[in-house]
Design an enzyme around this catalytic site. Structure first.
Site, short mmCIF file in Angstrom:
data_model
loop_
_atom_site.label_atom_id
_atom_site.label_comp_id
_atom_site.label_asym_id
_atom_site.label_seq_id
_atom_site.Cartn_x
_atom_site.Cartn_y
_atom_site.Cartn_z
CE LYS A 35 2.91 54.80 -53.82
NZ LYS A 35 4.31 55.15 -54.18
CD GLU A 66 -0.19 66.81 -66.50
OE1 GLU A 66 -0.35 65.58 -66.33
OE2 GLU A 66 -0.35 67.64 -65.60
CD GLU A 101 -6.80 68.23 -55.53
OE1 GLU A 101 -6.60 68.95 -56.52
OE2 GLU A 101 -7.68 68.45 -54.70
CE1 TYR A 143 -5.74 49.45 -58.83
CE2 TYR A 143 -4.99 51.44 -57.74
CZ TYR A 143 -4.78 50.43 -58.64
OH TYR A 143 -3.61 50.40 -59.35
CB CYS A 158 -0.78 69.58 -61.08
SG CYS A 158 -0.82 70.62 -59.63
CD1 TRP A 209 7.09 61.51 -59.82
CD2 TRP A 209 7.85 63.56 -60.30
NE1 TRP A 209 6.81 61.75 -61.15
CE2 TRP A 209 7.28 63.02 -61.47
CE3 TRP A 209 8.39 64.84 -60.36
CZ2 TRP A 209 7.22 63.71 -62.68
CZ3 TRP A 209 8.33 65.54 -61.57
CH2 TRP A 209 7.75 64.97 -62.71
CB SER A 226 -0.92 60.74 -64.01
OG SER A 226 -1.03 59.41 -63.54
P1 NAD Z 1 1.65 59.22 -61.07
O1 NAD Z 1 0.18 59.21 -61.24
O2 NAD Z 1 2.46 58.38 -61.96
O3 NAD Z 1 2.04 58.79 -59.58
C1 NAD Z 1 1.43 59.37 -58.45
C2 NAD Z 1 1.44 58.37 -57.32
O4 NAD Z 1 0.67 57.24 -57.71
C3 NAD Z 1 2.83 57.85 -56.96
O5 NAD Z 1 2.92 57.71 -55.56
C4 NAD Z 1 2.87 56.51 -57.64
O6 NAD Z 1 3.72 55.59 -57.00
C5 NAD Z 1 1.43 56.06 -57.54
N1 NAD Z 1 1.06 55.10 -58.59
C6 NAD Z 1 1.59 54.99 -59.84
N2 NAD Z 1 1.02 53.97 -60.50
C7 NAD Z 1 0.10 53.42 -59.66
C8 NAD Z 1 -0.81 52.34 -59.76
N3 NAD Z 1 -0.90 51.59 -60.87
N4 NAD Z 1 -1.62 52.06 -58.71
C9 NAD Z 1 -1.53 52.82 -57.58
N5 NAD Z 1 -0.68 53.82 -57.41
C10 NAD Z 1 0.13 54.13 -58.44
O7 NAD Z 1 2.06 60.75 -61.13
P2 NAD Z 1 3.52 61.38 -61.05
O8 NAD Z 1 4.23 61.06 -62.31
O9 NAD Z 1 4.16 61.02 -59.75
O10 NAD Z 1 3.16 62.94 -60.98
C11 NAD Z 1 2.83 63.67 -62.08
C12 NAD Z 1 1.34 63.81 -62.23
O11 NAD Z 1 0.76 64.32 -61.03
C13 NAD Z 1 0.98 64.81 -63.30
O12 NAD Z 1 -0.07 64.30 -64.07
C14 NAD Z 1 0.51 66.02 -62.50
O13 NAD Z 1 -0.35 66.87 -63.19
C15 NAD Z 1 -0.13 65.39 -61.33
N6 NAD Z 1 -0.21 66.34 -60.20
C16 NAD Z 1 -1.43 66.87 -59.86
C17 NAD Z 1 -1.53 67.80 -58.82
C18 NAD Z 1 -2.85 68.42 -58.44
O14 NAD Z 1 -2.95 68.94 -57.32
N7 NAD Z 1 -3.87 68.39 -59.27
C19 NAD Z 1 -0.38 68.18 -58.14
C20 NAD Z 1 0.85 67.62 -58.52
C21 NAD Z 1 0.91 66.69 -59.55
#
Ligand code: NAD
Length: 497
Positions: free
Chosen positions: A191, A400, A267, A255, A301, A167, A245
């Protein structure tokens, strides 16, 4: 006057009717179950709308239409110039809908309208444009195998690709997946994160207007453990491009192992170090250190979240950062001059506050900020914060936080600074501030991170690869390297004698 100053964002927000259905096979549709989930404005805490909550059945439907579109050749077999023209039209439509897309992004994520207008929407359009322009410029290879055979090495689209995104930069990160996946001729299922779906649905509408054939680009909104998991486990998805994350990234590998061994690009998170040597240009470093952690409320990130500073200059650097802390103070994201907005949700705000508290229990001191503010708005705002007296073994230095919280660690010898920087499970980005450029290069070489800046932070371009070492993920977004995640290499061996 610029778009951001000219537009009356509040009145535009009142007339806005965001789409809230899934986009599958060229149609906006409710979830098959009829269920919805809410999305809130982080700056007011108010409900924006209810959105179709897709689950395994909707994901399966999207995979079927995406597969049919792929197999039919309606997209991948277009002449490269035709595919390019459609993607260019899409990027142009994104630019033409700048105000609406920027507003959707700001209402959904709490980021300042100024940033959505000047960074998020233009970067999304430019990324799609950049990959469109690659389409008729990429050549395949002939392996040097002597006169008796012709060995062709061709890149082919992998098939049905899914992008699961977070997000914090919904439009930008989606475009880093959409660009290479569609340019290569794949079908794509996007998604969005449940907190930030609105701009993705607007993108879908514009994709259709641009002429992207039905089934080639689909959006399945939904919760992570439902729609996200169904994507991860689906047996007919060929690749998942995941940003999010490290915890959820790990699940995508599981999966994949439990289903069809689909390719997984990751990423993930970071705890990026910012080494400031005693020889640094401190005025410049102070500005960059401030932006690196506070921009987007620290929800980046590659945020520069660990300051590793030479003991002799720490106080001076902090004094130079104070004006930036005042300037980068949160406010109403719809106000054109606001530099920092809200955190994404009440839960996330509580989590960041927990870390500020935890740091103090671990022995750190609050040097700047530390408080929740603007509670009267109903939104979730925190002051730009710095914790000092931090050691690298504290949880606040290792985990983080993903909020506007910098931890400051002091060092005496440069080798020690490099060791501290590398002592992390993450390896997304790093920076070194040092006027002696030879010294800076020597340090950069030793840093285990996907991007290292010397005397800068977060300078970026679509033509430079972006991704992590260690548990910050694998594979690269952006640049031509991004095609590796969405294509297969085929060897065709022709025997000539
Ligand atoms: P998140 O991992 O909670 O969610 C990311 C996506 O995964 C969302 O679409 C979410 O709906 C989905 N998701 C969540 N739980 C899931 C599950 N059990 N099975 C399958 N899909 C699932 O991350 P967030 O809170 O949306 O974003 C923050 C994180 O993203 C931070 O850790 C940040 O560092 C990372 N991030 C990394 C980069 C990069 O390029 N390295 C860029 C932006 C954000």
């Amino acid at each position: 006057m610029s778009v951001v100053m000219q537009t009356n964002w509040r009145s535009l927000a009142q007339s806005l009717q965001p789409r809230n259905q899934a986009f599958i096979g060229g149609k906006f549709v409710d979830a098959l179950s009829g269920r919805t989930f809410p999305t809130y404005n982080p700056a007011t805490g108010q409900l924006i709308t209810q959105i179709a909550a897709c689950d395994a059945a909707d994901v399966d439907k999207a995979v079927q239409v995406a597969r049919r579109a792929f197999d039919s050749g309606i997209w991948r077999d277009l002449k490269p110039t035709e595919r390019k023209a459609i993607l260019l039209r899409w990027s142009q439509l994104i630019r033409e809908h700048l105000e609406e897309l920027a507003l959707l992004e700001t209402l959904d994520t709490g980021k300042p309208i100024k940033e959505s207008v000047s960074v998020d929407v233009p970067s999304c359009a430019s990324a799609i444009q950049w990959y469109a322009e690659c389409i008729d410029k990429l050549y395949d290879e002939v392996a040097p195998n002597g006169p008796s055979s012709l060995v062709l090495v061709t890149r082919e689209p992998i098939g049905v690709v899914a992008a699961v995104v977070p997000w914090n930069y919904p439009l930008i990160i989606s475009s880093w997946k959409i660009g290479p996946a569609l340019a290569a001729g794949n079908s794509l299922i996007l998604k969005p994160a449940e907190q930030s779906t609105l701009s993705a649905l607007k993108l879908a509408e514009l994709a259709q207007q641009a002429g992207i054939p039905d089934g080639v680009f689909n959006v399945v909104p939904g919760l992570g453990p439902e729609a996200g998991q169904a994507i991860g486990l689906h047996p007919d998805i060929d690749a998942v491009l995941f940003t999010g994350s490290t915890e959820v990234g790990r699940k995508f590998l599981e999966y994949s192992a439990r289903s069809n061994l689909k390719r997984v690009g990751l990423e993930l998170g970071g705890k990026s170090p910012h080494i400031v040597t005693k020889d640094a240009d401190l005025e410049k470093a102070a500005m960059y250190v401030a932006y690196a952690i506070w921009y987007n409320m620290g929800q980046t990130c590659n945020a520069g979240s660990r300051l590793i500073v030479h003991r002799s200059i720490k106080d001076q650097l902090f004094e130079l950062m104070r004006p930036w802390a005042r300037r980068l103070y949160p406010g109403d994201p719809l106000e054109p001059t606001t530099e920092l907005g809200a955190l994404i949700s009440a839960e996330h705000c509580d989590r960041v506050k927990y870390y500020i508290e935890l740091g103090q229990q671990e022995g750190a001191r609050v040097a700047f900020g530390g408080r929740q503010i603007l509670q009267e708005t109903g939104g979730w705002f925190l002051e730009p914060t710095v914790l000092e007296n931090v050691h690298n073994d504290m949880r606040v230095a290792r985990e983080e936080i993903f909020g506007p919280v910098l931890v400051a660690i002091e060092y005496d010898e440069l080798e020690e600074a490099v060791a501290i920087a590398n002592d992390s499970e993450y390896g997304l980005a790093a920076a070194v501030w040092c006027r002696d450029i030879t010294q800076a290069h020597l340090v950069a070489r030793q840093l285990r991170a996907g991007t290292v800046w010397i005397n800068a932070f977060d300078h970026t371009s679509i033509n430079a690869p972006f991704g992590g070492y260690k548990q910050s993920g694998h594979g690269r977004d952006k640049s031509l390297h991004a095609f590796d995640k969405v294509t297969e290499l085929k060897t065709t061996w022709v025997e000539l004698h």
